[in-house]
Design an enzyme around this catalytic site. Structure first.
Site, PDB file in Angstrom:
ATOM      1  N   ASN A  92      40.883  52.898  38.542  1.00  0.00           N
ATOM      2  CA  ASN A  92      41.411  51.641  39.086  1.00  0.00           C
ATOM      3  C   ASN A  92      41.461  50.627  37.940  1.00  0.00           C
ATOM      4  O   ASN A  92      40.435  50.098  37.521  1.00  0.00           O
ATOM      5  CB  ASN A  92      40.479  51.166  40.206  1.00  0.00           C
ATOM      6  CG  ASN A  92      41.002  49.918  40.885  1.00  0.00           C
ATOM      7  OD1 ASN A  92      41.975  49.310  40.440  1.00  0.00           O
ATOM      8  ND2 ASN A  92      40.350  49.530  41.962  1.00  0.00           N
ATOM      9  N   ARG A 146      44.866  54.058  41.341  1.00  0.00           N
ATOM     10  CA  ARG A 146      45.269  52.994  42.261  1.00  0.00           C
ATOM     11  C   ARG A 146      46.340  52.159  41.559  1.00  0.00           C
ATOM     12  O   ARG A 146      46.118  51.627  40.466  1.00  0.00           O
ATOM     13  CB  ARG A 146      44.075  52.110  42.594  1.00  0.00           C
ATOM     14  CG  ARG A 146      44.493  50.881  43.350  1.00  0.00           C
ATOM     15  CD  ARG A 146      43.303  50.054  43.752  1.00  0.00           C
ATOM     16  NE  ARG A 146      43.755  48.940  44.562  1.00  0.00           N
ATOM     17  CZ  ARG A 146      43.560  47.671  44.244  1.00  0.00           C
ATOM     18  NH1 ARG A 146      42.917  47.353  43.133  1.00  0.00           N
ATOM     19  NH2 ARG A 146      44.003  46.729  45.030  1.00  0.00           N
ATOM     20  N   HIS A 154      46.929  45.971  49.913  1.00  0.00           N
ATOM     21  CA  HIS A 154      45.707  46.483  50.559  1.00  0.00           C
ATOM     22  C   HIS A 154      46.036  47.631  51.520  1.00  0.00           C
ATOM     23  O   HIS A 154      45.257  47.916  52.434  1.00  0.00           O
ATOM     24  CB  HIS A 154      44.963  45.393  51.361  1.00  0.00           C
ATOM     25  CG  HIS A 154      44.371  44.301  50.539  1.00  0.00           C
ATOM     26  ND1 HIS A 154      44.356  42.988  50.965  1.00  0.00           N
ATOM     27  CD2 HIS A 154      43.767  44.307  49.338  1.00  0.00           C
ATOM     28  CE1 HIS A 154      43.761  42.229  50.051  1.00  0.00           C
ATOM     29  NE2 HIS A 154      43.411  43.013  49.051  1.00  0.00           N
ATOM     30  N   ARG A 208      43.241  32.148  45.830  1.00  0.00           N
ATOM     31  CA  ARG A 208      44.680  32.022  46.125  1.00  0.00           C
ATOM     32  C   ARG A 208      44.893  31.159  47.369  1.00  0.00           C
ATOM     33  O   ARG A 208      44.141  31.267  48.340  1.00  0.00           O
ATOM     34  CB  ARG A 208      45.304  33.393  46.375  1.00  0.00           C
ATOM     35  CG  ARG A 208      45.275  34.297  45.178  1.00  0.00           C
ATOM     36  CD  ARG A 208      46.090  35.566  45.447  1.00  0.00           C
ATOM     37  NE  ARG A 208      45.674  36.609  44.550  1.00  0.00           N
ATOM     38  CZ  ARG A 208      45.299  37.839  44.930  1.00  0.00           C
ATOM     39  NH1 ARG A 208      45.312  38.189  46.205  1.00  0.00           N
ATOM     40  NH2 ARG A 208      44.922  38.722  44.033  1.00  0.00           N
ATOM     41  N   GLU A 256      38.440  52.631  49.637  1.00  0.00           N
ATOM     42  CA  GLU A 256      39.735  52.947  49.029  1.00  0.00           C
ATOM     43  C   GLU A 256      39.632  54.122  48.065  1.00  0.00           C
ATOM     44  O   GLU A 256      40.548  54.935  47.966  1.00  0.00           O
ATOM     45  CB  GLU A 256      40.283  51.697  48.311  1.00  0.00           C
ATOM     46  CG  GLU A 256      40.697  50.621  49.311  1.00  0.00           C
ATOM     47  CD  GLU A 256      40.801  49.239  48.719  1.00  0.00           C
ATOM     48  OE1 GLU A 256      39.739  48.654  48.401  1.00  0.00           O
ATOM     49  OE2 GLU A 256      41.916  48.737  48.567  1.00  0.00           O
TER      50      GLU A 256
END
Ligand code: AMP
Length: 395
Positions: free
Chosen positions: A13, A86, A175, A236, A379
């Site tokens: 990742n 990923r 996601h 964010r 994940e």
């Protein structure tokens, strides 16, 4: 698979300045090896495996990966069947995980134009793994792929058609690996077929998104062209009037790109309260800090508003799933959001919600018309399973 050490996948990742590595057993979920490289691409790059920390001479993603893999025990390395990567953005081209070949790599390089921040680190990771582990097949798993089932009314923006057709301006969602995993587990917890369920999953980590999952397929989600849209996140802003960009560019005397960077990095919980981390924020709110209390309320209100909105895509709601660092751990956020959704049939259970556990579980009241579940996401496990399945199929 013999002794069980074979058939494992190295999950990679890559972020812009990080490389996270784990060897994952797709059957048991065991992780016999994990490593983390930080500040990649800078003179301070470091690689940590277990208690060992090393400074790579070559500070690129490739150099960091090579140094980390030197710490990989031989018996673990010999049991690897694939590398799973990923990739944050797969554009409209990648609707599922794929085995990397020259065409895939070329298409991924093409996508760096659409989402430079999000695709370039993933491509760097693939190139690094190809050079360090050339004998292993590489598989890419995309955060966007699960949302490729969204209908046009959900993924299109109401902008000039050529923005979409020629410039790729549409909603992609992110996601997806997490939403796919937790909704599948939700069906198991509820003991009902996934194909019969109307679910909203809320992935609440540093980045936050919610998805409407109808009969196992994503039909809408809160993130858009980039992960900036939708919920309030650690740094964010989530949804905002786009005219703010021009307004603040003029007021601050900076470019639009710089304002967007501020919306990504200096806004959200951090912008409102000075705290990006939910644990710190909750502690400050509890101590009476008004900006922290406001940030928390903004976070929960925006989330509840989006969850309610997503029920339009589902025609109702059977269960709401919380996951991610905040969703799995913040009893306060879960309690507040359940309270705000009471009119949809969410009946909270204070005791069940307060239980701390790493297990997937129901936290709503028995008989609640809408079930509320907490499901720890994984994940890496999805990436490992996809990679092994694809490599098995390719052989
Ligand atoms: P993630 O990106 O999934 O690792 O989630 C990171 C977020 O989860 C941060 O905002 C953390 O503060 C938050 N988090 C982790 N543990 C807790 C906890 N026990 N209570 C509240 N928030 C938590």
């Amino acid at each position: 698979m013999g002794d069980g050490a074979a058939g494992r996948v190295l999950v990679v990742n890559c972020g812009s300045s990080t490389v996270k590595l784990a060897v994952v057993d797709p059957d048991t979920g065991e992780r016999p090896f994990a490593g983390l490289a930080d500040r990649v691409g800078t003179p301070d790059a470091s690689v940590r495996v277990g208690t060992t920390t090393r400074t790579p001479d070559d500070t690129s993603h490739r150099g960091a990966l090579a140094v980390a893999l030197e710490e990989l025990p031989d018996d673990v390395r010999s049991g690897l069947v694939a590398v799973g990567h990923r990739i944050v953005h797969g554009g409209a081209r990648f609707t599922r995980s794929v085995v990397v070949d020259d065409d895939v790599l070329a298409e991924l390089r093409g996508l760096t134009d659409l989402a430079p921040l999000h695709v370039a680190p993933g491509v760097a990771g693939i190139e690094a793994a190809l050079s360090v582990l050339p004998d292993l097949p590489q598989v890419t798993v995309f955060d966007t792929a699960f949302h490729q089932t969204m209908p046009e009314r959900a993924y299109r923006y109401a902008v000039p058609e050529d923005w979409y057709a020629e410039h790729g301006v549409r909603r992609y969602g992110f996601h997806g690996t997490s939403h796919r995993y937790v909704t599948a587990v939700a069906a198991e917890v509820l003991d009902r077929p996934l194909e019969s369920l109307r679910l909203v999953s809320a992935h609440l980590g540093n980045g936050c998104s919610a998805a409407a999952v109808l009969h196992g397929r994503s039909v809408d989600t809160t993130m858009g062209l980039t992960p900036l849209e939708g919920l309030v996140m650690g740094t964010r802003s989530g949804d905002i009037d786009p005219a703010v960009v021009e307004h603040m560019a003029r007021r601050l005397g900076v470019s639009a790109a710089e304002v967007v960077a501020l919306l990504n990095r200096e806004s959200g919980l951090l912008g409102v309260s000075g705290h990006r981390d939910m644990r710190e924020l909750e502690a400050a709110a509890l101590a009476g800090d008004a900006p922290a209390q406001l940030a928390l309320e903004l976070f929960c209100y925006r989330l509840a508003k989006h969850v309610a909105g997503l029920t339009v895509a589902l025609g109702g709601l059977d269960a709401l799933v919380f996951t991610g660092g905040i969703g799995e751990n913040s009893t306060g956020v879960r309690a507040r959001v359940q309270e705000l959704l009471a009119h949809l049939g969410v009946r909270a259970d204070e005791g069940a919600n307060a239980v701390r556990s790493q297990e997937a579980r129901r936290v709503s009241a028995p008989g609640s018309p809408v079930d509320v579940l907490v499901i720890p996401t994984d994940e890496e496990l999805v990436i490992a399973r996809d990679a092994r399945e694809l490599v098995g199929a390719a052989r």
